[in-house]
Design a protein around this motif. Structure first.
Motif, PDB file in Angstrom:
ATOM      1  N   GLU A 287       0.829  -1.212   0.000  1.00 68.13           N
ATOM      2  CA  GLU A 287       0.000   0.000   0.000  1.00 68.13           C
ATOM      3  C   GLU A 287       0.864   1.264   0.000  1.00 68.13           C
ATOM      4  O   GLU A 287       0.575   2.227  -0.713  1.00 68.13           O
ATOM      5  CB  GLU A 287      -0.911  -0.036   1.238  1.00 68.13           C
ATOM      6  CG  GLU A 287      -1.964   1.040   1.236  1.00 68.13           C
ATOM      7  CD  GLU A 287      -2.677   1.091   2.585  1.00 68.13           C
ATOM      8  OE1 GLU A 287      -2.745   0.040   3.263  1.00 68.13           O
ATOM      9  OE2 GLU A 287      -3.121   2.189   2.960  1.00 68.13           O
ATOM     10  N   ILE A 288       1.919   1.223   0.816  1.00 68.50           N
ATOM     11  CA  ILE A 288       2.837   2.366   0.844  1.00 68.50           C
ATOM     12  C   ILE A 288       3.570   2.478  -0.490  1.00 68.50           C
ATOM     13  O   ILE A 288       3.778   3.572  -1.023  1.00 68.50           O
ATOM     14  CB  ILE A 288       3.841   2.223   2.011  1.00 68.50           C
ATOM     15  CG1 ILE A 288       3.106   2.231   3.353  1.00 68.50           C
ATOM     16  CG2 ILE A 288       4.885   3.335   1.981  1.00 68.50           C
ATOM     17  CD1 ILE A 288       3.998   1.973   4.561  1.00 68.50           C
ATOM     18  N   HIS A 290       2.588   1.726  -3.476  1.00 65.02           N
ATOM     19  CA  HIS A 290       1.764   2.352  -4.514  1.00 65.02           C
ATOM     20  C   HIS A 290       1.736   3.864  -4.354  1.00 65.02           C
ATOM     21  O   HIS A 290       1.837   4.610  -5.334  1.00 65.02           O
ATOM     22  CB  HIS A 290       0.339   1.773  -4.477  1.00 65.02           C
ATOM     23  CG  HIS A 290       0.264   0.391  -5.050  1.00 65.02           C
ATOM     24  ND1 HIS A 290       0.731   0.075  -6.306  1.00 65.02           N
ATOM     25  CD2 HIS A 290      -0.227  -0.767  -4.541  1.00 65.02           C
ATOM     26  CE1 HIS A 290       0.541  -1.214  -6.550  1.00 65.02           C
ATOM     27  NE2 HIS A 290      -0.045  -1.757  -5.483  1.00 65.02           N
ATOM     28  N   LYS A 291       1.591   4.337  -3.126  1.00 68.41           N
ATOM     29  CA  LYS A 291       1.602   5.785  -2.891  1.00 68.41           C
ATOM     30  C   LYS A 291       2.965   6.379  -3.257  1.00 68.41           C
ATOM     31  O   LYS A 291       3.056   7.474  -3.817  1.00 68.41           O
ATOM     32  CB  LYS A 291       1.309   6.083  -1.416  1.00 68.41           C
ATOM     33  CG  LYS A 291      -0.133   5.840  -0.995  1.00 68.41           C
ATOM     34  CD  LYS A 291      -0.301   6.271   0.460  1.00 68.41           C
ATOM     35  CE  LYS A 291      -1.653   5.813   1.006  1.00 68.41           C
ATOM     36  NZ  LYS A 291      -1.722   5.918   2.465  1.00 68.41           N
TER      37      LYS A 291
END
Lengths: 324, 324
Positions: A287-288, A290-291
């Motif tokens: 998730e991190i 992708h950001k």
């Protein structure tokens, strides 16, 4: 071991590191060492690198200014690889008596230019006589406890992220050693490869981006190091320190056109093992990741951390991705 | 200058330092640099020294263990000269491939022995290939603001204090280079000189004594540095940095018997210019000096800071005491 292996050549670099480990405090193992000295919630970290004429630079491929820039940049990159901001640097220089004043002044000018651009101040030094031109730089930085990046924090499932394309530095070096190779290339391509070899950039921009994204996390979740010794080496070291394996998505790993042209069949080897690109190699929750790649245009996800091979953990961890 | 003086040999060490000064922050000039990084009321200081085979040590006069000890001790002595306590050290080592494992392990053993005895921890390092054995050490320490010792704080009327006798290290080196010289000496005398050459001692005991005496002072009153480059050089540098002259009481300056025997007419030169004794040379108010030498048996008052010679300040400051 010491009775059988009598010279360093026979012992090898990893053997030497194992031999000397008992004399070091147990914080050794990352690009920089955490000194156990805090100011508020910030840790102080330190790193040191030695550059030797004929080994790490030569008049053939590196101007005095580039030697100085490189001496600063390799140390700053080690700080970036820990998530740290630069503070101060010291430089010790060994010089033959026939060194020209123009050369040493060029070295300091290049060193200063890099600090002016990326931060840190030259606070001290030593100049001694030596038969061979030698630079030894030590850099200090600071990092918040919650933002320290270490090699041993990767977990199964993490995305493997690089902050930029690899292989340019090796291509640039080859072009400097064999200028005739440039004849088949667009000048702009060879110039870019040479620039990346001569003026490595410590990726503090990537660290700033990462810290903006992760600032609300309570504990550090990012593993990483820089790719100064090669992308392959960085992945293997993080896997070994963290006890995970790695699966690389080969289609996601870019091979610059200049590397394709110069290296031919060995293009992927240059990307993996060429070294000296000074990008950051980071393992982080998907998730991190992708950001992060959305916020940092040069960054990309190139694989995933997997469980180590239970039948041969030494191979799947130590040699990491070579088996996928 | 750069257009006329084309090599370092022609420029000289002082010329080189002046040339490079603009690239450094303005804290450079003492044995160690104040980093501008504080923890509570304590300043962090840092120092770096490079040792090169054939220049600073050789197999003829220095065992591997002694090389390691010396690499640690010269840096720790720089911290002591600032009034600082050691914290962490990093070491970068350049080594030819035919270096024996026994040698490099001996170096680390000697380094570690010195740290175990005098404090500080090895927190990191770098090992690289080099045609010449080279060690580069950086040491960090901490000192309370009120107890920083600098070169530029001497005042007219200060007592000039040394923490121990000078000349032994030079005598020890000569004995190692020409063992036949020992034939006219008591073995115990030559052994002591050799020991002092091979195993210099950072004078943290003198610093602890001084700090006990001065702990109730609000502001630092002590000027000083170590005598690694010679007692004469240390006095001259403190005088130059502080804008004072120096008057030496020659009868109070001891000449060890081993130096008298070996150096003959040049005995005083060995004491003043032999170098590498790694004692501290301190300028302090007379009242403090009396307490200090009473508390530290090896210390003695050898002169007094006086007004610089108004007719020729350059000589009376730069060359200090030579004119008295």
């Amino acid at each position: 071991m010491t009775t059988i292996k009598t010279t360093l050549k026979e012992l090898g670099e990893q053997g030497l590191i194992r031999l000397l480990q008992p004399y070091c405090s147990d914080v050794v193992g990352d690009d920089a060492a955490i000194m156990g000295m805090t100011t508020g919630d910030r840790q102080m970290v330190v790193t040191t690198d030695m550059l030797v004429d004929g080994v790490h630079f030569s008049d053939r491929t590196t101007s005095a200014e580039d030697v100085g820039w490189r001496a600063a940049a390799v140390n700053l990159s080690d700080l970036a690889a820990m998530g740290a901001q630069p503070w101060g640097l010291v430089i010790a220089v060994g010089l033959p008596a026939d060194t020209t004043v123009a050369w040493i002044e060029g070295v300091y000018r290049g060193f200063w230019e890099c600090l002016k651009t990326y931060g840190g101040e030259l606070v001290g030094g030593d100049t001694v006589r030596s038969p061979i031109r030698t630079l030894s730089v030590t850099a200090f930085g600071q990092v918040a406890n919650s933002q320290i990046i270490r090699r041993d924090r990767a977990r199964v499932g993490d995305a493997i992220v690089i902050t930029g394309v690899h292989g340019y530095a090796k291509a640039g070096l080859e072009l400097l050693l064999n200028p005739v190779l440039a004849s088949n290339l667009e000048p702009v391509l060879s110039q870019e490869a040479i620039r990346r070899h001569q003026r490595p950039i410590p990726r503090f921009d990537a660290i700033a981006t990462l810290q903006m994204i992760t600032q609300e996390l309570a504990a550090p979740l990012i593993a990483g190091m820089d790719s100064s010794d090669g992308l392959g080496d960085a992945i293997a070291q993080i896997c070994r320190a963290s006890g995970v394996g790695a699966k690389i998505d080969w289609e996601a790993l870019p091979i610059p056109i200049v590397v394709q042209k110069l290296a031919g069949e060995r293009a992927r080897d240059w990307v993996l093992y060429g070294g000296e690109d000074f990008e950051l190699v980071l393992f982080m929750p998907l998730e991190i990741a992708h950001k992060f790649v959305a916020a940092l245009p040069t960054a990309m996800i190139i694989g995933q951390a997997i469980a180590p091979n239970p039948e041969n953990p030494e191979i799947s961890m130590g040699s990491a991705f070579q088996h996928f």
